[in-house]
Design an enzyme around this catalytic site. Structure first.
Site, PDB file in Angstrom:
ATOM      1  CB  THR A   1      -0.929   0.060   1.228  1.00 20.49           C
ATOM      2  OG1 THR A   1      -0.158   0.402   2.394  1.00 20.49           O
ATOM      3  CG2 THR A   1      -1.642  -1.265   1.461  1.00 20.49           C
ATOM      4  CD  GLU A   2      -2.151   5.679   0.147  1.00 20.10           C
ATOM      5  OE1 GLU A   2      -2.506   6.794   0.559  1.00 20.10           O
ATOM      6  OE2 GLU A   2      -2.794   5.023  -0.675  1.00 20.10           O
ATOM      7  CG  HIS A   3      -0.077   4.236   4.318  1.00 18.73           C
ATOM      8  ND1 HIS A   3       0.059   5.601   4.392  1.00 18.73           N
ATOM      9  CD2 HIS A   3      -1.343   4.006   3.891  1.00 18.73           C
ATOM     10  CE1 HIS A   3      -1.078   6.181   4.052  1.00 18.73           C
ATOM     11  NE2 HIS A   3      -1.938   5.243   3.733  1.00 18.73           N
TER      12      HIS A   3
END
Length: 527
Positions: A333-335
């Site tokens: 994910t983007e995290h």
């Protein structure tokens, strides 16, 4: 001298008009007690007033983990700049978040930045550069020629400029100072050395600390426990105490919403796929099934919030993702969580049984470098010009999150979502789909309310491949717009597709019927 202090001491020196930044990804790694302590100080009449708040990502869930809602108070908050916003209806009160109410009332200056920019901007502040320069976002809502990321009429200052550099257009996010930041970790010693052994994410914690210290500001940390100095290996300490000023011990801080602590988010050990929740049969499961057919093996694939994040759970339930082939699917994910199974709902952002974890700024280095070649992202609106909107629609102003950077830099784009919204009800029998009640809101519109990403531009200029997958139809995005390439069995092309759109798409001369097994409650085969 020990940096351990009380909550009251931690927030005591914040003054009128200053800027306060905070880490947090929905409920993950949110320093909720620090934000609450600042809000309580204001409620008790002890100031401060007219603060600017900077949240690289939406912080807290506006429910049990209040996050940004803790400081959403008239007089306390003058301006907010955030990479995303939280807008759920509270399940017990039925209210929208306090912050969203202030935005709807035009009571504050509210700005929405893409998370990629909100993360990378911190690096520029830390190195005392004039600001962050990027091509990502040109033609989207953050472009000053659109609305420059302004969510309210009170937000009149241009925080983002369009500039020319070496004959090309760029977006420029100028630097401004951060006076205080709140971050969260698991453990701290008396010097403030921080480790994150109980956290599923690190997010922007280090970047916030460095940027704040470069501005001469104060770094305040919330941790679960104090440990002895020199008791941890150096590799465990992710933020040195040299960049920390105050530490507050909060023994009962929870990992995330509905999850006080769960080691499945911390390690690939003891893989137990049968413990995962199941997605009930319905439109989301149908979309997840059709979408995972497009995910290539051995390719780093980044998933966004919403319908797309259901996909791995559907894969597990169908047997398409199992203990034997899990290493062949590379989800993130983007995290910054890598490997394992991306979770959905309030647990989205990290993965169960991850193999690796990087911080938020580093993750956007990977995203912006095009290393996440495939992506699945949700959509709220698509228009005739091939523009997609997830950032502002109806009563929602969630912002873009990491959507713009992800969509701009991936080679293959899979957009997922229901065909209509607001009351849609479907059923299926023997692999035939039936629309029992149509949604009252069209999602394929003549023109989107907010351009989050101009997909046709990416297809035309960077040879991106893009699909839009719904429960009843699949579209391919061409340079000139959408082409309908598949419809579900049992669906009437005119009534259920074309009449529910605000424009007429191109229809493929080889229009196909989607596979019937996708529409069965129990997957009949291991895919």
């Amino acid at each position: 001298m020990s940096k351990i202090c009380s909550l009251k001491e931690a927030v005591s020196d914040i003054q009128d008009g200053q800027t306060v930044a905070s880490v947090g990804v929905i409920g993950w790694i949110t320093p909720d007690e620090l934000l609450k302590g600042l809000g309580d100080r204001f409620d008790q009449g002890d100031g401060p007033r007219d603060l600017t708040f900077y949240f690289p990502c939406g912080t807290g869930d506006a429910m049990d983990i209040g996050g940004m809602d803790r400081v959403a108070k008239k007089g306390l908050m003058k301006r907010i700049v955030s990479g995303s916003y939280i807008n759920p209806v509270h399940p017990r009160t039925g209210e929208r978040p306090k912050l969203m109410q202030l935005i709807k009332q035009d009571a504050i200056e509210a700005y929405s930045w893409p998370i990629g920019a909100s993360m990378q901007w911190l690096r520029e502040v830390a190195r005392k550069s004039p600001g962050y320069l990027t091509k990502i976002g040109i033609g989207s809502y953050i472009d000053p020629e659109q609305d420059g990321g302004k969510l309210t009429a009170k937000a009149t200052e241009d925080l983002v400029e369009k500039v020319s550099f070496q004959g090309e257009d760029y977006l420029f996010y100028r630097s401004w100072p951060i006076h205080h930041c709140f971050i969260r970790a698991s453990s701290a010693d008396e010097f403030g050395n921080l480790s994150f052994e109980d956290e599923g994410l690190m997010s922007s914690a280090l970047a916030l600390a460095l940027a704040t210290k470069a501005c001469g500001g104060t770094v305040v940390v919330q941790v679960t426990r104090q440990v002895d100095r020199y008791s941890r290996p150096a590799g465990m300490v992710r933020i040195p105490g040299d960049f920390v000023d105050k530490v507050v011990i909060v023994p009962d801080q929870v990992m995330v919403t509905d999850t006080p602590h769960d080691t499945r988010y911390l390690s690939p050990a003891r893989l137990q796929l049968d413990t995962l929740p199941k997605i009930p049969f319905g439109a989301d499961k149908i979309i997840g099934r059709r979408a995972y057919m497009e995910v290539p093996k051995h390719t780093l694939t980044i998933l966004g919030f919403g319908a797309s994040s259901d996909m791995p759970l559907v894969m597990v339930e169908d047997g398409a993702l199992n203990e034997q082939n899990m290493h062949e699917y590379r989800f993130t994910t983007e995290h910054g969580s890598y490997g394992g199974v991306v979770m959905t709902g309030w647990q989205f952002s990290t993965n169960m049984w991850p193999e690796a974890l990087v911080d938020g700024v580093t993750q956007f280095d990977a995203i912006d470098g095009g290393l996440c070649e495939c992506t699945a992202l949700a959509f709220a609106e698509f228009d005739a010009g091939g523009n997609v909107n997830v950032s502002k629609f109806g009563a929602a102003n969630p912002g873009a999150g990491g959507f713009i950077d992800i969509a701009h830099n991936a080679s293959k784009l899979i957009f997922t979502g229901t065909f209509t919204a607001g009351g849609l009800s479907i059923s299926s029998e023997d692999g035939v789909l039936r629309i029992d009640q149509e949604g009252k809101n069209k999602k394929f519109v003549a023109r989107v309310g907010h351009i989050t990403y101009p997909v046709c531009t990416g297809v035309a200029e960077r040879s991106q491949e893009a699909l839009v997958i719904t429960e009843r139809a699949v579209f391919k995005v061409l340079e000139e717009g959408l082409e309908l390439i598949e419809i579900a069995p049992g669906i009437d092309l005119q009534r259920d597709v074309l009449d529910q759109m605000g424009f007429v798409p191109k229809i493929s001369p080889t229009l196909k019927t989607m596979d019937a097994w996708i529409f069965r409650d129990e997957c009949p085969v291991t895919v």
